[in-house]
Design a protein around this motif. Structure first.
Motif, mmCIF file in Angstrom:
data_model
loop_
_atom_site.group_PDB
_atom_site.id
_atom_site.type_symbol
_atom_site.label_atom_id
_atom_site.label_comp_id
_atom_site.label_asym_id
_atom_site.label_seq_id
_atom_site.Cartn_x
_atom_site.Cartn_y
_atom_site.Cartn_z
ATOM 1 N N ASP A 84 0.696 -1.626 -0.037
ATOM 2 C CA ASP A 84 -0.205 -0.126 0.133
ATOM 3 C C ASP A 84 0.890 1.620 -0.029
ATOM 4 O O ASP A 84 0.240 2.225 -0.504
ATOM 5 N N SER A 97 -2.493 -5.769 -1.460
ATOM 6 C CA SER A 97 -2.819 -4.697 -0.219
ATOM 7 C C SER A 97 -2.866 -5.310 1.365
ATOM 8 O O SER A 97 -3.132 -6.531 1.616
ATOM 9 N N ALA A 99 -5.295 -4.728 3.345
ATOM 10 C CA ALA A 99 -5.976 -5.816 3.700
ATOM 11 C C ALA A 99 -6.862 -6.821 3.101
ATOM 12 O O ALA A 99 -7.293 -8.671 3.446
ATOM 13 N N ALA A 100 -6.186 -7.053 1.466
ATOM 14 C CA ALA A 100 -6.325 -8.227 0.521
ATOM 15 C C ALA A 100 -5.221 -9.701 1.188
ATOM 16 O O ALA A 100 -5.790 -10.347 1.885
ATOM 17 N N HIS A 265 -12.112 -5.539 -1.435
ATOM 18 C CA HIS A 265 -10.159 -5.834 -0.396
ATOM 19 C C HIS A 265 -10.065 -5.823 -2.384
ATOM 20 O O HIS A 265 -8.981 -7.595 -2.233
ATOM 21 N N TYR A 267 -7.380 -8.196 -4.973
ATOM 22 C CA TYR A 267 -6.370 -8.681 -4.513
ATOM 23 C C TYR A 267 -5.423 -9.386 -5.391
ATOM 24 O O TYR A 267 -6.207 -9.489 -6.265
#
Length: 429
Positions: A84, A97, A99-100, A265, A267
Motif C-alpha cells: 500500500d 494490499s 487488507a487483501a 479488497h 486481491y
C-alpha cells in the motif's frame, strides 16, 4: 526497467534466478536489486541492505534507483501494508494490499469469507479466549485442528489426537506460544484426504493458473516428526486431475477473487491455495498471499513464460493481456537440506561445499546461507533447496538426490523420501 525483489530465502533465490531471465531486464542499464538477498541471489542481483519495516526507506530506495517493479517475496511485509505504501507513491508492486493480505494474515478472516461466498472448507469456530476455545471443543470430534489466527511462520497449526492433547495445546497457544499470532485461535473439523497446492495469479479481476505442487511438512522420512516450513516439494501435483483443476478454479479461486473485489479488497498477486482433496471434492485448507517455500522453487524450475512480464502484468492490472502460463512438461522436485536441530534451534555456522552439485542440470537455491571469510556457511534452519527436473517425479527425485550427495554439509540433514507418494503412483503405472 529496474526491479527490486524483497526477501532472502530459497523462494527469493528462485524468483531472482527466473526474473534475471526476463525481457524486462534485457537492456544494458536494466538492473535487478534484492534486499537483503543471500549469497545465491547475489549471482543474479545486486544485494542491498533495506529494512522492509521502514516503508519510507524502501520508497526512498525505489525513487533513487528508478524502480519499475517491486516484487515482495515473504508474507510479513504484505501483512504490514508495504504494498500500500509503495502503491501510494506510484510504484508497481507484485503483492496484495494489507487488507487483501488478510487472506493469509488472519485464518478467521479467510474462514468467514469462505462462509459468506460458499467456498468449500472445513467447519470451524473462531475463539478469542482459552475458556471459549475449551467450550468450542465440544462441537468437534478428535482429531482436533487448532490454528493460531495470525502469522506464525508456518508453524501455527496443531493437530491434536485427543481431547487432553487439544486442551494442553490450547493452553500453550493462548499462553503465548505463538505470540500475538495466537491471540485468537480457529478450531476446525479434521478433513480426510490428500493435500495439494494450487497457485494462481490475479490482478483483482483476471486470473491465470500458475501451477500445482505437493510438499512435505514433517521433518522426518515417512512424514514423521514435527511440522516444519517444508522439507521438499514436487510439481506438478498430478493428483489434481484436469477435472479437479477446473473445480478448484470454479469453486474456490474465482469465488475468492470476486468476493474480495465485491467487499472492497481486490486481491492482486499470487493466490496460493492449500487444498484437501476429500471424498466430497477439493476443500480449502488455507490461503497464502505469496509463493510457497519450497513450492516456488519447483514452480520456477518448470516455468517457461517470462516471469517478469507476468508479475508486471499483475501489478499493473493488465493480466487479461497475458497468454496462458507456459510450463515444462517435465516434473521438478526439490530437497531441503536443513541444519541439524531444525525445526528447533538450528546449528548455524556449519561449512558447506556445493561441489559438483549443479554439473548435471540440478539447481541449488540458497535458503539460509552466508559467506564468512569466503566460506559458505549455514545461517538458518532451512539452508539449501536442491532442485532438479525429470521426465517424471521418479527421475526428478533421482537427479535431485544425486546433486544432494555431491554436497558436503556435515552439520546438515535432509529427508530421503521427498516425492514418495508420486513415486509410488508412478511405479504402479
Amino acid at each position: 526497467m529496474n526491479i527490486l525483489l524483497l526477501g532472502s530465502g530459497g523462494r527469493e533465490h528462485a524468483l531472482a534466478w527466473k526474473l534475471a531471465q526476463s525481457r524486462l531486464l534485457a537492456g544494458a542499464k536494466d538492473k535487478l536489486y534484492a534486499a537483503p538477498g543471500n549469497p545465491g541471489i547475489a549471482d543474479h542481483a545486486e544485494c542491498v541492505t533495506l529494512d522492509v519495516t521502514d516503508h519510507a526507506a524502501v520508497i526512498a530506495f525505489c525513487d533513487a534507483h528508478r524502480i519499475g517493479l517491486v516484487v515482495v517475496g515473504p508474507e510479513a511485509p504484505l501483512v504490514d501494508g508495504l504494498a500500500d505504501s509503495l502503491r501510494g507513491e506510484g510504484f508497481a508492486v507484485f503483492g496484495p494490499s494489507q487488507a487483501a493480505a488478510q487472506l493469509e494474515g488472519s485464518k478467521g478472516f479467510t474462514k468467514d469469507l469462505c462462509q459468506r461466498a460458499g467456498i468449500p472448507t472445513a467447519g470451524y469456530v473462531r475463539t478469542a479466549s482459552l475458556d471459549q476455545a475449551l467450550r468450542a471443543l465440544d462441537t468437534f470430534a478428535a482429531p482436533y485442528v487448532l490454528k493460531a489466527d495470525g502469522l506464525a511462520a508456518g508453524k501455527g497449526v496443531v493437530i491434536a489426537a485427543s481431547r487432553a492433547e487439544a486442551e494442553a495445546a490450547l493452553a500453550e497457544m493462548f499462553g503465548g506460544q505463538f505470540g500475538a499470532a495466537g491471540a485468537e485461535v480457529v478450531i476446525e473439523e479434521f478433513m480426510e484426504g490428500e493435500e495439494a497446492s494450487f497457485f494462481a495469479l490475479t490482478d483483482g479481476a483476471s486470473v491465470l493458473s500458475f501451477g500445482t505442487a505437493q510438499d512435505h511438512k514433517r521433518v522426518g522420512d515417512g512424514d514423521t516428526g514435527p511440522n516444519t516450513g517444508g522439507m521438499g516439494a514436487y510439481s506438478p501435483a498430478r493428483v489434481l486431475t484436469p477435472a479437479l483443476h477446473r473445480e478448484v478454479l470454479d469453486r474456490i479461486i474465482m469465488p475468492t477473487v470476486r468476493a474480495m473485489a465485491d467487499e472492497g479488497h481486490p486481491y492482486s498477486g499470487v493466490l496460493f491455495a492449500g487444498l484437501m482433496l476429500t471424498a466430497n471434492g477439493p476443500k480449502l485448507i488455507e490461503y497464502n498471499c505469496r509463493f510457497g517455500d519450497p513450492e516456488c522453487q519447483v514452480l520456477m524450475m518448470r516455468l517457461e513464460s517470462d516471469l517478469g512480464e507476468l508479475l508486471y502484468a499483475c501489478a499493473t492490472s493488465a493480466l487479461a493481456s497475458q497468454p496462458p502460463v507456459r510450463r515444462s512438461r517435465q516434473a521438478a522436485l526439490t530437497v531441503v537440506m536443513a541444519a541439524n536441530g531444525y525445526p528447533g534451534t538450528p546449528e548455524k555456522g556449519g561449512a558447506i561445499d556445493l561441489g559438483a552439485a549443479e554439473e548435471h542440470g540440478a539447481k541449488v537455491f540458497h535458503a539460509g546461507t552466508a559467506l564468512t571469510d569466503g566460506q559458505l556457511v549455514a545461517s538458518g534452519g532451512r539452508v539449501l533447496n536442491v532442485t532438479a527436473l525429470g521426465d517424471n517425479v521418479t527421475e526428478a527425485q533421482a537427479a535431485a538426490y544425486a546433486a544432494v550427495d555431491a554436497i558436503a554439509f556435515p552439520s546438515g540433514f535432509c529427508r530421503r523420501d521427498i516425492g514418495w507418494r508420486e513415486v509410488a503412483r508412478e511405479s504402479h503405472g
